[in-house]
Design a protein around this motif. Sequence first.
Motif, PDB file in Angstrom:
ATOM      1  N   SER A  66       0.838  -1.200   0.000  1.00  0.00           N
ATOM      2  CA  SER A  66       0.000   0.000   0.000  1.00  0.00           C
ATOM      3  C   SER A  66       0.867   1.241   0.000  1.00  0.00           C
ATOM      4  CB  SER A  66      -0.947   0.023   1.211  1.00  0.00           C
ATOM      5  OG  SER A  66      -0.252   0.303   2.417  1.00  0.00           O
ATOM      6  N   SER A  67       0.255   2.347  -0.458  1.00  0.00           N
ATOM      7  CA  SER A  67       0.974   3.615  -0.537  1.00  0.00           C
ATOM      8  C   SER A  67      -0.006   4.773  -0.400  1.00  0.00           C
ATOM      9  CB  SER A  67       1.721   3.725  -1.871  1.00  0.00           C
ATOM     10  OG  SER A  67       2.379   4.976  -1.977  1.00  0.00           O
ATOM     11  N   ALA A  68       0.435   5.841   0.246  1.00  0.00           N
ATOM     12  CA  ALA A  68      -0.346   7.074   0.310  1.00  0.00           C
ATOM     13  C   ALA A  68       0.163   8.105  -0.678  1.00  0.00           C
ATOM     14  CB  ALA A  68      -0.303   7.652   1.729  1.00  0.00           C
ATOM     15  N   TRP A  75       6.106   2.400  -1.044  1.00  0.00           N
ATOM     16  CA  TRP A  75       5.172   1.283  -0.939  1.00  0.00           C
ATOM     17  C   TRP A  75       5.500   0.434   0.277  1.00  0.00           C
ATOM     18  CZ3 TRP A  75       0.877   0.851  -3.891  1.00  0.00           C
ATOM     19  CH2 TRP A  75       0.812   1.687  -5.016  1.00  0.00           C
ATOM     20  N   THR A  76       4.486   0.190   1.106  1.00  0.00           N
ATOM     21  CA  THR A  76       4.641  -0.609   2.319  1.00  0.00           C
ATOM     22  C   THR A  76       4.269  -2.052   2.034  1.00  0.00           C
ATOM     23  OG1 THR A  76       4.114   1.309   3.705  1.00  0.00           O
ATOM     24  CG2 THR A  76       3.928  -0.866   4.723  1.00  0.00           C
ATOM     25  N   ILE A 134       9.138   1.386   1.188  1.00  0.00           N
ATOM     26  CA  ILE A 134      10.314   1.470   0.318  1.00  0.00           C
ATOM     27  C   ILE A 134       9.930   2.088  -1.022  1.00  0.00           C
ATOM     28  CG2 ILE A 134      12.030   0.096  -0.945  1.00  0.00           C
ATOM     29  CD1 ILE A 134      11.731  -2.038   1.292  1.00  0.00           C
ATOM     30  N   ALA A 135      10.753   3.034  -1.490  1.00  0.00           N
ATOM     31  CA  ALA A 135      10.639   3.505  -2.864  1.00  0.00           C
ATOM     32  C   ALA A 135      11.599   2.733  -3.768  1.00  0.00           C
ATOM     33  CB  ALA A 135      10.914   5.005  -2.950  1.00  0.00           C
ATOM     34  N   TRP A 136      12.769   2.468  -3.269  1.00  0.00           N
ATOM     35  CA  TRP A 136      13.756   1.660  -3.990  1.00  0.00           C
ATOM     36  C   TRP A 136      14.684   1.023  -2.981  1.00  0.00           C
ATOM     37  CZ3 TRP A 136      13.487   0.403  -9.009  1.00  0.00           C
ATOM     38  CH2 TRP A 136      14.565  -0.293  -9.567  1.00  0.00           C
ATOM     39  N   GLU A 137      15.203  -0.154  -3.315  1.00  0.00           N
ATOM     40  CA  GLU A 137      16.124  -0.822  -2.389  1.00  0.00           C
ATOM     41  C   GLU A 137      17.157  -1.597  -3.160  1.00  0.00           C
ATOM     42  OE1 GLU A 137      16.501  -4.291  -1.884  1.00  0.00           O
ATOM     43  OE2 GLU A 137      15.029  -4.802  -3.420  1.00  0.00           O
ATOM     44  N   SER A 138      18.212  -1.944  -2.460  1.00  0.00           N
ATOM     45  CA  SER A 138      19.217  -2.830  -3.018  1.00  0.00           C
ATOM     46  C   SER A 138      19.630  -3.834  -1.957  1.00  0.00           C
ATOM     47  CB  SER A 138      20.436  -2.044  -3.486  1.00  0.00           C
ATOM     48  OG  SER A 138      21.455  -2.931  -3.894  1.00  0.00           O
TER      49      SER A 138
END
Length: 455
Positions: A73-75, A80-81, A337-341
């Motif tokens: 989900s996202s606001a 995004w959670t 997270i919007a982006w991760e590595s």
Amino acid sequence: MASALRRAGLVIVALLCTATLVTGPARADNPIIQTIYTADPAPLVHNGRVYLYTGHDEDGSTYFTMKEWRVWSSADMVNWTDHGSPMSVSTFAWASADAWAGQTVERNGKFYWYVPVKDRASGQMAIGVGVSTSPTGPFTDAIGRPLVRNGEIDPTVFIDDNGQAYLYWGNPNLWYVRLNADMISYSGSPTQIPLTTAGFGTRTGNASRPTLYEEGPWVFKRNGLYYNVFAARCCSEFIAYSTAPGPTGPWTYRGTVMPTQGGSFTNHAGIVDFNGGSYFFYHNGALPGGGGFTRSVAVEKFTYNADGTIPTITMTTAGAPQVGTLNPYVRQEAETIAWESGVETERAGEGGMNVGWIENGDYIKVKGVAFGSGATSFTARVASASSGGRIELRLDGANGQVVGTCTVPGTGGWQTWTTVTCPVSGATGTHDLYFRYAGGSGYLFNVNWWQFNGG
């Protein structure tokens, strides 16, 4: 835990991103989920958030090997959670396999998730219904048997303005039933929608399937017009759509929404309006190791043409723009997270999800964080079965300005939680926030949630 192949691929992403992050913020936010492979997006707007229901492609899959569904989900359409997996094939005692493309709708305080699974008794694909009082589950089998079963897949559900609900599904055909108000039974018999070339376009070279319709319908209504957006012509698929004056037709083919592109030979659309904008969800094979059986969900913002037609939408790495900003002065889940590595997520012993499998150099980006007049400290909930490590708080890049560093001790277990706090200086205004993780070799620690103080 992801396969070694996938982790190696994400390291490549990290290196590529780091090369650009030294001089400025990253622009790439598609695909929107990077911790696992996801497919078949089905968005739902509820109480100021977009809930995204997806399938989960297993790492290294060479078929549509899918055992569970996931919820995010996202606001703000960029952060995004991860809410984990509230439903799987095992939710349905009568099902044996294939957690394929479904959709969730809300009615009278309950959430109904319609999904195709393989019926153990007949060996046919059938449509089951999960139900929950929360958009994030857990979901249970609503009726203990298939709702409909004719060997076809890909359900979509639409509730008209007069309260009448419709279930559509089908590959190779297209079917519908009128659902009753309880959303778990229907009136009449399944009805086949005529697949005419006028209604669904012309396919060449396939006498058994003369129209473009392939699978994955997504039905909705806008300004009195009914839309059916679907995956067209296999393979590779593109996204096309038809419109009608009523929920059961007659349908008129309108053309292409998203041309064939990307690394997956399938595609699947979901469309919602949120906070004044229109959003098109789809999947591709854009992550390292990605392809037709290891797909990833992405999103684009678009604007309908003045006459109600849908413009041609192209896949991008930029994704949708952020809606507003993120407030760091309230508790935020680490799995937002919007982006991760490099990192992954898992169920936390304290409830919800946590970020884990953190190694030296891994990072998470949270986009558009509004620090205002300035944060003074940072708090995180952490656990470590090793000797721990450090959380570096950086602005606008994985190698960006360090505004704080929190030391994470060993706690005696990966689910033995403690809270750490460290001072922060220089975090003012709005920035992309990077949690860069540092320490020795092996896995360092887990993070459950975080919060800044001050401001």
